[in-house]
Design an enzyme around this catalytic site. Structure first.
Site, PDB file in Angstrom:
ATOM      1  N   ASN A 124       0.842  -1.198   0.000  1.00 23.06           N
ATOM      2  CA  ASN A 124       0.000   0.000   0.000  1.00 23.06           C
ATOM      3  C   ASN A 124       0.880   1.252   0.000  1.00 23.06           C
ATOM      4  OD1 ASN A 124      -2.341   1.458  -0.094  1.00 23.06           O
ATOM      5  ND2 ASN A 124      -3.165   0.708   1.843  1.00 23.06           N
ATOM      6  N   HIS A 175      -8.393   3.504   8.511  1.00 28.95           N
ATOM      7  CA  HIS A 175      -8.962   2.238   8.061  1.00 28.95           C
ATOM      8  C   HIS A 175     -10.364   2.003   8.617  1.00 28.95           C
ATOM      9  CE1 HIS A 175      -4.867   1.105   6.724  1.00 28.95           C
ATOM     10  NE2 HIS A 175      -5.503   0.271   5.933  1.00 28.95           N
TER      11      HIS A 175
END
Length: 463
Positions: free
Chosen positions: A318, A349
């Site tokens: 990521n 998140h």
């Protein structure tokens, strides 16, 4: 999932068409902005229906902040509003989806838009509200000197190439792409006359797109064959725990973690291919003279699978989110940048407890890994066999540490997380604490970091 794949495949076709028929030589920047924005809005509505209103509300709220807030505070207000709205939507997921992810889950695009909003706000603050001497070399390069128009703002946040799966990119890079300067700027960094060229070459993304589409196909096959057959939930099955020795449980943990990766490889590589197909993502020329199209790449699979340190693994997984965290948090945090960055990552998140188990565990393991590397690595550099042995051991430990850390991220809830950690005796937590007690590493204080930053700025100024 079907809507996601359909939109991304359609976006891929639209990207090829966009590059060929709406290239900067055939269409104005306004037309390119408008096309990218309208298609992005259509994809969002197609995938998420009425839930897509959340994307548009957040975008317009922050456009108002960008135009009305004072420059010294623009990045603070934008950050609080964007992260606050995202967090409220994450809370709603608990009640709407419980612990499942449905096709109408709009949080993914909202997370990408939050990254872009905060990135642009920080870079606008750097460009207008701070002196060049106060900035690092990267902040100077990415600083935005004027507020974008509404069309530019909407295009940057909602364009069809990144609305569904990202990645986040820098505003100046995106505007240069739309205006047709993106590739040219990178090519000018190379002395082509020395290489025998009379004029600048015209690199094509077709090869990079085909290569990335092959990776997505392999990832899709692995997802359909492995992911379904090796569920993470099996590692806390009572029968499995009763009959399987500790080392075998660790081995199976590695297998199920590997099986969980292909869906991320698929989604991120396909998103990268879409941007490349539109002509966006050129990063320059490597030392071998090969054209690189990895400016927006979100992962480096080889480096992930061969990582010999927790830091190396994180830096190649990521990638664009890691870059965002560095630019808006780590580089700007006055104290404890590592801890604050992990906490922001967890908050971004969502609010599932498993995320916080993962990122808090990640802080501990990162500090322990740093202590081991700083205190022990130099002893193994004296000979090739010792270095190889060190790399093999650190690779195995890194892979197991990652598996141990991310298991709660997949499980989401408290009960299975605690059950899992009990089944493996909290061994990574205990070992990390022992390492930090035996091999302490003093963190940099704010004054030391500020002094180092000032020295870098003075060096840049003198040059």
């Amino acid at each position: 999932q079907i809507n996601f794949v359909a939109c991304q495949l359609f976006a891929l076709l639209a990207a090829f068409w966009f590059r060929i028929y709406l290239s900067p030589s055939h269409a104005s920047s306004a037309v390119r902005h408008a096309f990218a924005t309208l298609f992005g809005i259509y994809f969002a509505v197609f995938c998420f229906g009425w839930y897509s209103i959340h994307l548009f509300v957040l975008v317009m709220m922050n456009y108002g902040i960008m135009n009305m807030a004072s420059i010294p505070n623009i990045h603070r207000y934008s950050f609080v509003v964007a992260m606050g709205y995202l967090t409220l939507c994450h809370i709603s997921r608990i009640y709407i989806f419980h612990y499942g992810i449905l096709t109408t889950d709009f949080s993914g695009p909202l997370m990408i838009i939050t990254q872009k909003i905060t990135t642009l706000a920080c870079q606008l603050h750097d460009g207008i509200g701070r002196q060049a001497e106060e900035l690092t070399a990267e902040q100077n390069r990415l600083a935005v000197k004027s507020r974008p128009s509404l069309l530019e703002y909407l295009s940057y946040l909602l364009n069809f190439m990144s609305i569904i799966a990202g990645p986040c990119s820098n505003y100046k890079d995106y505007i240069a792409f739309i205006e047709g300067r993106h590739v040219h700027m990178k090519l000018l960094e190379v002395n082509w006359k020395q290489k025998g060229y009379d004029r600048l070459p015209d690199p094509s993304p077709t090869g990079a797109v085909m290569y990335k589409l092959c990776i997505t196909l392999v990832s899709l096959i692995l997802f359909l064959t492995l992911t379904k057959n090796f569920p993470m939930a099996y590692i806390i099955d009572n029968e499995f725990l009763d009959k399987t020795p500790f080392l075998s449980r660790l081995g199976y943990l590695y297998v199920v973690t590997q099986a969980a990766k292909p869906k991320y490889y698929f989604a991120w590589t396909l998103a990268d291919a879409v941007n490349n197909a539109a002509g966006y993502g050129f990063s320059g020329v490597d030392e071998k003279g090969t054209f690189r199209w990895d400016l927006l790449s979100n992962l480096n699979i080889w480096n992930i699978e061969t990582a010999t340190s927790f830091k190396m693994y994180i830096e190649n997984w990521n990638i664009q989110t890691a870059a965002w965290l560095k630019r808006v948090c780590y580089d700007r945090a006055p104290w404890y940048p590592t801890a604050l960055t992990f906490i922001l990552s967890a908050l971004w998140h969502g609010i599932y407890p498993g995320y916080y188990f993962t990122f808090l565990t990640g802080i501990l393991i990162t500090l322990a890994a740093r202590a081991i590397r700083n205190n022990c690595r130099h002893y193994f550099l004296s000979s090739v066999p010792l270095k190889i042995a060190y790399d093999v051991v650190t690779w195995a430990v890194t892979q197991l540490a990652v598996c141990y850390t991310v298991a709660p991220f997949v499980m989401l809830a408290v009960e299975p997380t605690i059950k899992f950690y009990k089944s493996v005796y909290f061994h990574m937590h205990i070992l990390s604490i022992l390492v930090l007690l035996l091999l302490p590493v003093r963190p940099q204080t704010h004054s030391v970091r500020r002094a180092q930053k000032q020295a870098m700025q003075n060096s840049i100024k003198n040059k």
